[in-house]
Design a protein around this motif. Sequence first.
Motif, PDB file in Angstrom:
ATOM      1  N   ASP A 218       0.802  -1.226   0.000  1.00  0.00           N
ATOM      2  CA  ASP A 218       0.000   0.000   0.000  1.00  0.00           C
ATOM      3  C   ASP A 218       0.835   1.277   0.000  1.00  0.00           C
ATOM      4  OD1 ASP A 218      -2.288  -1.519   0.016  1.00  0.00           O
ATOM      5  OD2 ASP A 218      -2.611  -1.367   2.183  1.00  0.00           O
ATOM      6  N   HIS A 219       2.023   1.238   0.611  1.00  0.00           N
ATOM      7  CA  HIS A 219       2.755   2.484   0.832  1.00  0.00           C
ATOM      8  C   HIS A 219       4.054   2.615   0.042  1.00  0.00           C
ATOM      9  CE1 HIS A 219      -0.098   3.404   3.981  1.00  0.00           C
ATOM     10  NE2 HIS A 219       0.180   2.264   4.592  1.00  0.00           N
ATOM     11  N   THR A 220       4.438   1.570  -0.688  1.00  0.00           N
ATOM     12  CA  THR A 220       5.660   1.648  -1.481  1.00  0.00           C
ATOM     13  C   THR A 220       5.399   2.387  -2.793  1.00  0.00           C
ATOM     14  OG1 THR A 220       6.525  -0.410  -0.549  1.00  0.00           O
ATOM     15  CG2 THR A 220       7.437   0.304  -2.647  1.00  0.00           C
ATOM     16  N   GLN A 221       6.277   3.318  -3.116  1.00  0.00           N
ATOM     17  CA  GLN A 221       6.204   4.039  -4.370  1.00  0.00           C
ATOM     18  C   GLN A 221       7.091   3.366  -5.415  1.00  0.00           C
ATOM     19  OE1 GLN A 221       4.399   7.244  -5.081  1.00  0.00           O
ATOM     20  NE2 GLN A 221       3.318   6.283  -3.374  1.00  0.00           N
ATOM     21  N   VAL A 222       6.709   3.492  -6.666  1.00  0.00           N
ATOM     22  CA  VAL A 222       7.490   2.915  -7.753  1.00  0.00           C
ATOM     23  C   VAL A 222       8.793   3.690  -7.907  1.00  0.00           C
ATOM     24  CG1 VAL A 222       7.568   2.453 -10.229  1.00  0.00           C
ATOM     25  CG2 VAL A 222       5.433   2.120  -8.967  1.00  0.00           C
ATOM     26  N   SER A 223       9.912   2.976  -7.978  1.00  0.00           N
ATOM     27  CA  SER A 223      11.215   3.610  -8.171  1.00  0.00           C
ATOM     28  C   SER A 223      11.482   3.799  -9.652  1.00  0.00           C
ATOM     29  CB  SER A 223      12.333   2.751  -7.562  1.00  0.00           C
ATOM     30  OG  SER A 223      12.174   2.634  -6.168  1.00  0.00           O
ATOM     31  N   GLU A 224      12.222   4.854  -9.966  1.00  0.00           N
ATOM     32  CA  GLU A 224      12.539   5.123 -11.360  1.00  0.00           C
ATOM     33  C   GLU A 224      13.537   4.115 -11.920  1.00  0.00           C
ATOM     34  OE1 GLU A 224      13.776   9.125 -11.863  1.00  0.00           O
ATOM     35  OE2 GLU A 224      11.876   9.991 -11.162  1.00  0.00           O
ATOM     36  N   SER A 225      14.340   3.534 -11.034  1.00  0.00           N
ATOM     37  CA  SER A 225      15.309   2.538 -11.488  1.00  0.00           C
ATOM     38  C   SER A 225      15.457   1.460 -10.427  1.00  0.00           C
ATOM     39  CB  SER A 225      16.670   3.186 -11.758  1.00  0.00           C
ATOM     40  OG  SER A 225      17.277   3.605 -10.549  1.00  0.00           O
ATOM     41  N   THR A 259       0.491   8.241 -10.784  1.00  0.00           N
ATOM     42  CA  THR A 259       0.487   8.480  -9.337  1.00  0.00           C
ATOM     43  C   THR A 259       1.744   8.014  -8.614  1.00  0.00           C
ATOM     44  OG1 THR A 259      -0.564   6.336  -8.850  1.00  0.00           O
ATOM     45  CG2 THR A 259      -2.018   8.213  -9.347  1.00  0.00           C
ATOM     46  N   GLY A 260       2.511   7.118  -9.249  1.00  0.00           N
ATOM     47  CA  GLY A 260       3.682   6.559  -8.578  1.00  0.00           C
ATOM     48  C   GLY A 260       3.351   5.365  -7.712  1.00  0.00           C
ATOM     49  N   ARG A 261       2.072   5.007  -7.600  1.00  0.00           N
ATOM     50  CA  ARG A 261       1.685   3.831  -6.824  1.00  0.00           C
ATOM     51  C   ARG A 261       2.093   2.563  -7.571  1.00  0.00           C
ATOM     52  NH1 ARG A 261      -4.489   3.793  -5.938  1.00  0.00           N
ATOM     53  NH2 ARG A 261      -3.931   1.902  -4.751  1.00  0.00           N
ATOM     54  N   SER A 262       2.337   1.499  -6.802  1.00  0.00           N
ATOM     55  CA  SER A 262       2.695   0.240  -7.437  1.00  0.00           C
ATOM     56  C   SER A 262       1.469  -0.386  -8.091  1.00  0.00           C
ATOM     57  CB  SER A 262       3.264  -0.732  -6.404  1.00  0.00           C
ATOM     58  OG  SER A 262       2.259  -1.129  -5.479  1.00  0.00           O
ATOM     59  N   ILE A 263       1.709  -1.132  -9.153  1.00  0.00           N
ATOM     60  CA  ILE A 263       0.613  -1.833  -9.817  1.00  0.00           C
ATOM     61  C   ILE A 263      -0.015  -2.839  -8.867  1.00  0.00           C
ATOM     62  CG2 ILE A 263       0.066  -3.462 -11.669  1.00  0.00           C
ATOM     63  CD1 ILE A 263       2.078  -2.048 -13.418  1.00  0.00           C
ATOM     64  N   ALA A 264       0.780  -3.433  -8.017  1.00  0.00           N
ATOM     65  CA  ALA A 264       0.254  -4.378  -7.031  1.00  0.00           C
ATOM     66  C   ALA A 264      -0.780  -3.704  -6.141  1.00  0.00           C
ATOM     67  CB  ALA A 264       1.397  -4.931  -6.180  1.00  0.00           C
ATOM     68  N   SER A 265      -0.461  -2.494  -5.670  1.00  0.00           N
ATOM     69  CA  SER A 265      -1.394  -1.759  -4.811  1.00  0.00           C
ATOM     70  C   SER A 265      -2.693  -1.443  -5.545  1.00  0.00           C
ATOM     71  CB  SER A 265      -0.737  -0.456  -4.340  1.00  0.00           C
ATOM     72  OG  SER A 265      -1.655   0.357  -3.645  1.00  0.00           O
ATOM     73  N   ILE A 266      -2.572  -1.056  -6.796  1.00  0.00           N
ATOM     74  CA  ILE A 266      -3.758  -0.708  -7.592  1.00  0.00           C
ATOM     75  C   ILE A 266      -4.628  -1.940  -7.831  1.00  0.00           C
ATOM     76  CG2 ILE A 266      -4.521   0.129  -9.849  1.00  0.00           C
ATOM     77  CD1 ILE A 266      -1.907   1.834  -9.863  1.00  0.00           C
ATOM     78  N   PHE A 267      -4.010  -3.069  -8.174  1.00  0.00           N
ATOM     79  CA  PHE A 267      -4.778  -4.295  -8.398  1.00  0.00           C
ATOM     80  C   PHE A 267      -5.483  -4.744  -7.114  1.00  0.00           C
ATOM     81  CE2 PHE A 267      -2.206  -5.921 -12.261  1.00  0.00           C
ATOM     82  CZ  PHE A 267      -3.098  -5.303 -13.117  1.00  0.00           C
ATOM     83  N   HIS A 268      -4.769  -4.695  -5.979  1.00  0.00           N
ATOM     84  CA  HIS A 268      -5.380  -5.105  -4.706  1.00  0.00           C
ATOM     85  C   HIS A 268      -6.584  -4.221  -4.390  1.00  0.00           C
ATOM     86  CE1 HIS A 268      -2.756  -8.228  -2.890  1.00  0.00           C
ATOM     87  NE2 HIS A 268      -1.848  -7.725  -3.706  1.00  0.00           N
ATOM     88  N   GLU A 269      -6.489  -2.931  -4.676  1.00  0.00           N
ATOM     89  CA  GLU A 269      -7.584  -2.012  -4.387  1.00  0.00           C
ATOM     90  C   GLU A 269      -8.764  -2.230  -5.335  1.00  0.00           C
ATOM     91  OE1 GLU A 269      -7.219   2.511  -3.452  1.00  0.00           O
ATOM     92  OE2 GLU A 269      -7.506   2.339  -5.627  1.00  0.00           O
ATOM     93  N   ARG A 270      -8.480  -2.361  -6.615  1.00  0.00           N
ATOM     94  CA  ARG A 270      -9.548  -2.457  -7.615  1.00  0.00           C
ATOM     95  C   ARG A 270     -10.336  -3.757  -7.527  1.00  0.00           C
ATOM     96  NH1 ARG A 270      -8.263   0.250 -13.422  1.00  0.00           N
ATOM     97  NH2 ARG A 270      -7.625   2.307 -12.658  1.00  0.00           N
ATOM     98  N   PHE A 271      -9.650  -4.839  -7.181  1.00  0.00           N
ATOM     99  CA  PHE A 271     -10.318  -6.139  -7.217  1.00  0.00           C
ATOM    100  C   PHE A 271     -10.682  -6.664  -5.838  1.00  0.00           C
ATOM    101  CE2 PHE A 271      -7.713  -6.134 -11.165  1.00  0.00           C
ATOM    102  CZ  PHE A 271      -8.777  -6.072 -12.068  1.00  0.00           C
ATOM    103  N   SER A 272     -10.544  -5.812  -4.812  1.00  0.00           N
ATOM    104  CA  SER A 272     -10.950  -6.220  -3.466  1.00  0.00           C
ATOM    105  C   SER A 272     -12.448  -6.497  -3.434  1.00  0.00           C
ATOM    106  CB  SER A 272     -10.615  -5.099  -2.463  1.00  0.00           C
ATOM    107  OG  SER A 272     -11.060  -5.430  -1.180  1.00  0.00           O
TER     108      SER A 272
END
Length: 300
Positions: A218-225, A259-272
């Motif tokens: 939920d709280h990890t941001q995507v890193s550029e590298s 948004t910089g959010r991880s795809i994992a966070s977005i999937f967990h939120e959308r499909f909850s």
Amino acid sequence: MASDFERAAKRAKAHFDSMSDEEREQWQDRNDQEHRIQHIYFRQGYRQGKCYLCGKDFKTLSKDEPCLHWLLRQGKFKPKDIRLIAAKFGYHQIAAYLRWCANEERPLANINDLQEEAPEGKVLSSTIKWKNIEWSFDCSPNDQVGHGGDHSNFPHYHFQMRIDGRQFINFNDYHLPFDDVDIFAFELSKEPGMHMGFGAHGAGMQDAMSFDPQDIIDHTQVSESEEEAAFHMSTLVLAHGEPMRGEDITEAIEESRRTGRSIASIFHERFSGTDVAVQTMISPSDSVPAITPRTERNRR
């Protein structure tokens, strides 16, 4: 027969157990406040290129005043000078300082103290990266008690330092002594529920991987590298009913970029709450430095 340190650790444990919840909370608050103040002073000096302990510039070395900032190798620090540092500072002081420096450059991921990656049976095994330097600590049970010999018949650890990937100090060059605080800390850690760590500012990957996995997601941001990342996340999405639409994946990727959010966070939120199962595996980033193993010499 129990040693003085063992008895002291048991007294400390008994005293801690006798405290009320309110007293423990107050003690923890005072301890945390002291560490926060020290870290503020450290950070102020660090940003100015000065050591908060001695007040000198990182490039300044005074042989009559050994200091931990020597290990940053900004001045003319020589391998044999590690003995001067170890005679003044204990392991926990040295490691904490280096961890603070490492976390200024990249939090958590510059410190590999993962127990699962350490050689089996080690008391200490960790590698810390800072800029172009890597420091590694190693201690076996024999080292901890002092395995005999004129140069090693006392509790000690081994230290390695690499600069630009080249060895500067080797593990077996020196036997560095644990001080009384170190030995007490080891004994205290044997008591149930007691542990002396390095606090939030000195945390490494062992602490990071102990976080609640959902909090990481939920709280990890995507890193550029990859070089900046602390974690690697792999997400598996299984649709038990209707197949997933390609648009769902595309929208998640676009939201992540926006948004910089991880795809994992977005999937967990959308499909909850739906019939789509989302599973995420979390592991340390590939850019976390590997723990440097120590090859022990055969003793005569």
